[in-house]
Write an enzyme that holds these catalytic residues in place. Sequence first.
Site, mmCIF file in Angstrom:
data_model
loop_
_atom_site.group_PDB
_atom_site.id
_atom_site.type_symbol
_atom_site.label_atom_id
_atom_site.label_comp_id
_atom_site.label_asym_id
_atom_site.label_seq_id
_atom_site.Cartn_x
_atom_site.Cartn_y
_atom_site.Cartn_z
ATOM 1 N N ILE A 10 0.826 -1.217 0.000
ATOM 2 C CA ILE A 10 0.000 0.000 0.000
ATOM 3 C C ILE A 10 0.859 1.265 0.000
ATOM 4 O O ILE A 10 0.480 2.273 -0.579
ATOM 5 C CB ILE A 10 -0.992 -0.014 1.196
ATOM 6 C CG1 ILE A 10 -2.046 1.077 1.056
ATOM 7 C CG2 ILE A 10 -0.283 0.114 2.522
ATOM 8 C CD1 ILE A 10 -3.213 0.729 0.210
ATOM 9 N N VAL A 32 -0.233 -2.457 8.513
ATOM 10 C CA VAL A 32 -0.365 -1.379 7.531
ATOM 11 C C VAL A 32 -0.085 -0.030 8.187
ATOM 12 O O VAL A 32 0.630 0.813 7.629
ATOM 13 C CB VAL A 32 -1.776 -1.398 6.902
ATOM 14 C CG1 VAL A 32 -2.046 -0.139 6.103
ATOM 15 C CG2 VAL A 32 -1.953 -2.627 6.027
ATOM 16 N N ASP A 33 -0.633 0.177 9.367
ATOM 17 C CA ASP A 33 -0.471 1.449 10.082
ATOM 18 C C ASP A 33 1.003 1.772 10.310
ATOM 19 O O ASP A 33 1.480 2.870 10.004
ATOM 20 C CB ASP A 33 -1.233 1.371 11.402
ATOM 21 C CG ASP A 33 -1.402 2.701 12.101
ATOM 22 O OD1 ASP A 33 -1.289 3.756 11.452
ATOM 23 O OD2 ASP A 33 -1.685 2.686 13.313
ATOM 24 N N TYR A 125 -6.638 -7.697 13.310
ATOM 25 C CA TYR A 125 -8.002 -7.597 13.846
ATOM 26 C C TYR A 125 -8.828 -8.844 13.551
ATOM 27 O O TYR A 125 -9.973 -8.942 13.978
ATOM 28 C CB TYR A 125 -8.697 -6.347 13.326
ATOM 29 C CG TYR A 125 -8.216 -5.057 13.988
ATOM 30 C CD1 TYR A 125 -7.120 -5.017 14.835
ATOM 31 C CD2 TYR A 125 -8.875 -3.865 13.757
ATOM 32 C CE1 TYR A 125 -6.695 -3.852 15.431
ATOM 33 C CE2 TYR A 125 -8.463 -2.677 14.354
ATOM 34 C CZ TYR A 125 -7.372 -2.681 15.188
ATOM 35 O OH TYR A 125 -6.963 -1.516 15.789
#
Length: 171
Positions: A10, A32-33, A125
Amino acid sequence: MEITLVEGDITEQRVDAIVNAANSTLLGGGGVDGAIHRRGGPEILNECRRLRAARCGRGLPTGQAVATTAGELPARWVIHTVGPVWSAEEDRSALLRDCYANSLRVAAELGAGSVAFPLISAGIYGWPAQDAVAQALTVLRDAAPAGVGQARLVLYDRATLDLAERVFRAG
């Protein structure tokens, strides 16, 4: 709106805005964060801190979205959204769809014509990948805010891309 599915990172997407699967603190994390914060540099964290001080004092609620600069990333903006944690006892799919819908709304407000999404909530998550793809595509197919002409779903490996392509074709 044109929807494309790609395997990739990403943080390398050349689009107007990338979506960050953030945690509610907006201060970076794993997955991702963490990758977005590391690759984008300190400007993203600095803007996130300003957002926390100004309007997200208790953190960003699940399903909502806010934007910052993209710092050193090839995109112009990062749209941060907090996905729900998967639960077998409680249906949280509306919150997951809100992540995509609210990110698209923010993208339209920014004037972003192209947006790249990760598969929100499908990592740490615990959201099952097939359903995560189905929830994402439900919103991307139905929501076409003015000006957003391209949505890209960026999948982290070949197996997930193959799964996403099957869901896309069945849809």
